[in-house]
Enzyme design. Structure first.
Site, PDB file in Angstrom:
ATOM      1  N   GLU A 176       0.834  -1.118   0.148  1.00  0.00           N
ATOM      2  CA  GLU A 176       0.160  -0.019  -0.308  1.00  0.00           C
ATOM      3  C   GLU A 176       0.769   1.300  -0.090  1.00  0.00           C
ATOM      4  O   GLU A 176       1.132   1.927   0.977  1.00  0.00           O
ATOM      5  CB  GLU A 176      -0.928   0.035   1.144  1.00  0.00           C
ATOM      6  N   LYS A 213      -2.714  -2.071  -2.734  1.00  0.00           N
ATOM      7  CA  LYS A 213      -3.709  -1.048  -2.290  1.00  0.00           C
ATOM      8  C   LYS A 213      -3.372   0.270  -2.807  1.00  0.00           C
ATOM      9  O   LYS A 213      -2.223   0.938  -2.130  1.00  0.00           O
ATOM     10  CB  LYS A 213      -4.093  -1.222  -0.836  1.00  0.00           C
TER      11      LYS A 213
END
Length: 295
Positions: A176, A213
């Site tokens: 992420e 993400k």
């Protein structure tokens, strides 16, 4: 590796619910839920209250595998139970929802336009406990504030180095590298970021599987080519500070990109609501995020 869970994450219709506010962000999450700091004293009472909040969400009929593929938990939540089952087991056994764990220890100070991950000194032990708790995958968040090629390279490199350790432990890493939605050069940061991600993916061993993400991109469908990369099981999007309506609208314009929302999911949920009010609001939120995710 649970192959049934992997197939669900790869091909399932739905989104990932992020219920992973950690020690630093828990007071704010409780405040947004209508619980002021005056109602608790010390970390244990605070974490008990946030677990009650998460339990109320997870046990709700709307929080269902028809709409939700997986849920990201905080370490403290992994060690707590719902109806006698560890939260991870309750999610999978009672709900059919794949459990993930947030493993990072927060962000380092901003340097070179980015914030790297703080060191994770107990990573090996944490990953072992996660495997024992039947966790499927992990997530860790860095932040990109400016289109600084050197800084973005460091963020992606750190994320992938940790990702390889996580994969070796038997878990799927969610990588992420969040691009701050209000940064003045967000689109340029995303172009640099995508190039760096592809470089790291090309260097992975053939059997390694990851998830990504990412912030909802400035350019619609910008991450479509990442979704087709063989190492990538799924690309999910964080809400990043957009309210639920705007996050859904932006997400819906990106084919194949699904939500992994936290604040936008919990928006409008309050401790003081009756079960009927809470259920009605959560149902509307889940269905709207689901519709945006399958567009």
């Amino acid at each position: 590796m649970n192959t049934k869970q992997l197939e669900r994450i790869r091909t399932g219709r739905g989104f990932i619910a992020a219920l992973d506010q950690s020690g630093g962000s828990t007071p704010k999450a409780l405040q947004q839920y209508g619980i002021e700091p005056s109602r608790y004293s010390g970390d244990e009472e605070m974490f008990e209250l946030v677990h009650e909040m998460r339990t109320r969400i997870i046990k709700n009929p709307a929080f269902d595998a028809e709409y939700i593929l997986g849920s990201i938990l905080f370490e403290n939540t992994m060690d707590r139970k719902i109806d006698g089952l560890f939260t991870t087991d309750y999610l999978w056994e009672k709900k059919g929802i794949v459990p993930f764990l947030k493993i990072d220890k927060g962000l380092a100070e901003s340097d070179g336009g980015v914030q790297l991950l703080k060191p994770i000194p107990d990573l090996k032990d944490l990953l072992q406990r996660a495997v024992e708790r039947n966790v499927f995958g992990t997530k860790m968040r860095s932040v990109i504030h400016e289109a600084n090629p050197e800084g973005i390279h460091k963020v992606v490199q750190q994320q992938f180095e940790l990702g390889k350790q996580i994969w070796s432990a038997g878990l799927i890493p969610i990588i992420e590298p969040e691009v701050e939605i209000n940064s003045f050069d967000k689109g340029e940061s995303e172009r640099i970021l995508k190039d760096e991600i592809f470089k790291q993916l090309s260097a992975l061993a053939p059997d390694v599987t990851i998830m990504l993400k990412l912030s909802i991109p400035s350019e619609d469908d910008f991450y479509r080519d990442l979704m087709d990369e063989p190492h990538v099981a799924r690309v999910v999007a964080l809400s990043g500070g957009y309210d639920q309506k705007e996050a859904n609208e932006r997400l819906a314009r990106n084919r194949g990109l699904i939500a992994s929302f936290s604040r936008a999911l919990a928006e409008g949920l309050y401790d003081q609501q009756s079960d009927e009010q809470f259920n009605e609001k959560l149902t509307r939120s889940i269905k709207s995020i689901y519709e945006a995710s399958i567009s």
